[in-house]
Design a protein around this motif. Sequence first.
Motif, PDB file in Angstrom:
ATOM      1  N   SER A  34       0.857  -1.189   0.000  1.00 58.09           N
ATOM      2  CA  SER A  34       0.000   0.000   0.000  1.00 58.09           C
ATOM      3  C   SER A  34       0.889   1.234   0.000  1.00 58.09           C
ATOM      4  O   SER A  34       2.057   1.175   0.387  1.00 58.09           O
ATOM      5  N   TRP A  36       0.971   5.841  -1.190  1.00 57.53           N
ATOM      6  CA  TRP A  36       0.344   7.112  -1.548  1.00 57.53           C
ATOM      7  C   TRP A  36       1.221   7.828  -2.567  1.00 57.53           C
ATOM      8  O   TRP A  36       2.380   7.490  -2.759  1.00 57.53           O
ATOM      9  N   LYS A  41       5.834   9.294  -5.318  1.00 61.37           N
ATOM     10  CA  LYS A  41       5.077   8.083  -5.060  1.00 61.37           C
ATOM     11  C   LYS A  41       5.890   7.156  -4.176  1.00 61.37           C
ATOM     12  O   LYS A  41       7.082   6.964  -4.401  1.00 61.37           O
ATOM     13  N   LYS A  72      -3.937   7.360  -3.522  1.00 60.52           N
ATOM     14  CA  LYS A  72      -3.713   6.446  -2.421  1.00 60.52           C
ATOM     15  C   LYS A  72      -4.185   5.090  -2.913  1.00 60.52           C
ATOM     16  O   LYS A  72      -5.249   4.992  -3.511  1.00 60.52           O
ATOM     17  N   GLN A  73      -3.376   4.040  -2.695  1.00 59.49           N
ATOM     18  CA  GLN A  73      -3.764   2.739  -3.219  1.00 59.49           C
ATOM     19  C   GLN A  73      -3.277   1.596  -2.336  1.00 59.49           C
ATOM     20  O   GLN A  73      -2.333   1.755  -1.571  1.00 59.49           O
ATOM     21  N   THR A  74      -3.955   0.454  -2.483  1.00 60.09           N
ATOM     22  CA  THR A  74      -3.595  -0.786  -1.812  1.00 60.09           C
ATOM     23  C   THR A  74      -3.682  -1.911  -2.830  1.00 60.09           C
ATOM     24  O   THR A  74      -4.669  -1.989  -3.570  1.00 60.09           O
ATOM     25  N   GLY A 128      -8.606   1.971  -3.778  1.00 58.62           N
ATOM     26  CA  GLY A 128      -8.125   3.325  -3.571  1.00 58.62           C
ATOM     27  C   GLY A 128      -8.430   4.184  -4.776  1.00 58.62           C
ATOM     28  O   GLY A 128      -9.264   3.838  -5.604  1.00 58.62           O
ATOM     29  N   ASP A 130      -6.348   6.799  -7.719  1.00 59.05           N
ATOM     30  CA  ASP A 130      -5.078   7.313  -8.222  1.00 59.05           C
ATOM     31  C   ASP A 130      -5.245   7.815  -9.640  1.00 59.05           C
ATOM     32  O   ASP A 130      -6.148   7.446 -10.349  1.00 59.05           O
TER      33      ASP A 130
END
Length: 143
Positions: A34, A36, A41, A72-74, A128, A130
Amino acid sequence: MTRLIACAALALALAAPAAHAQKETDCKLTFQMSGWSAFYKTASGTGRITCDNGQSMNVSVSAKGGGLTFGKQTIDNGTGEFSGVKDITELLGNYAQAEAHAGASKSSGANAMTKGDVQLALAGTGKGWDLGISFGKFTIARR
């Protein structure tokens, strides 16, 4: 004459390629990470590499870079496939990376990268939001 035959046989044995040359093995990576991004990045996580020769290793993974990117990602179920290598330790290190992405809520993506002669193709699905273009490196380290 026997001595001449023995010398000739030894010379042939030394000149011939090794009969037991180590063959290449195929390895796969499973991971979760995960992170952000806001121009810069960063993402990190854990994973496991397994190879068809029986080798395996727990690893940490991270991605760092810059560009025009926000979000923001997972990634929960990431996978990767490596080009053939002789030993699992060849897979550790920094891979050159470039990507374009866009997603909201649930998204998926794929990415190809290199480290010398080693190629890595990543795929995964995540959650998330992006948007953007980023570049940098993807690092795999022993955990």
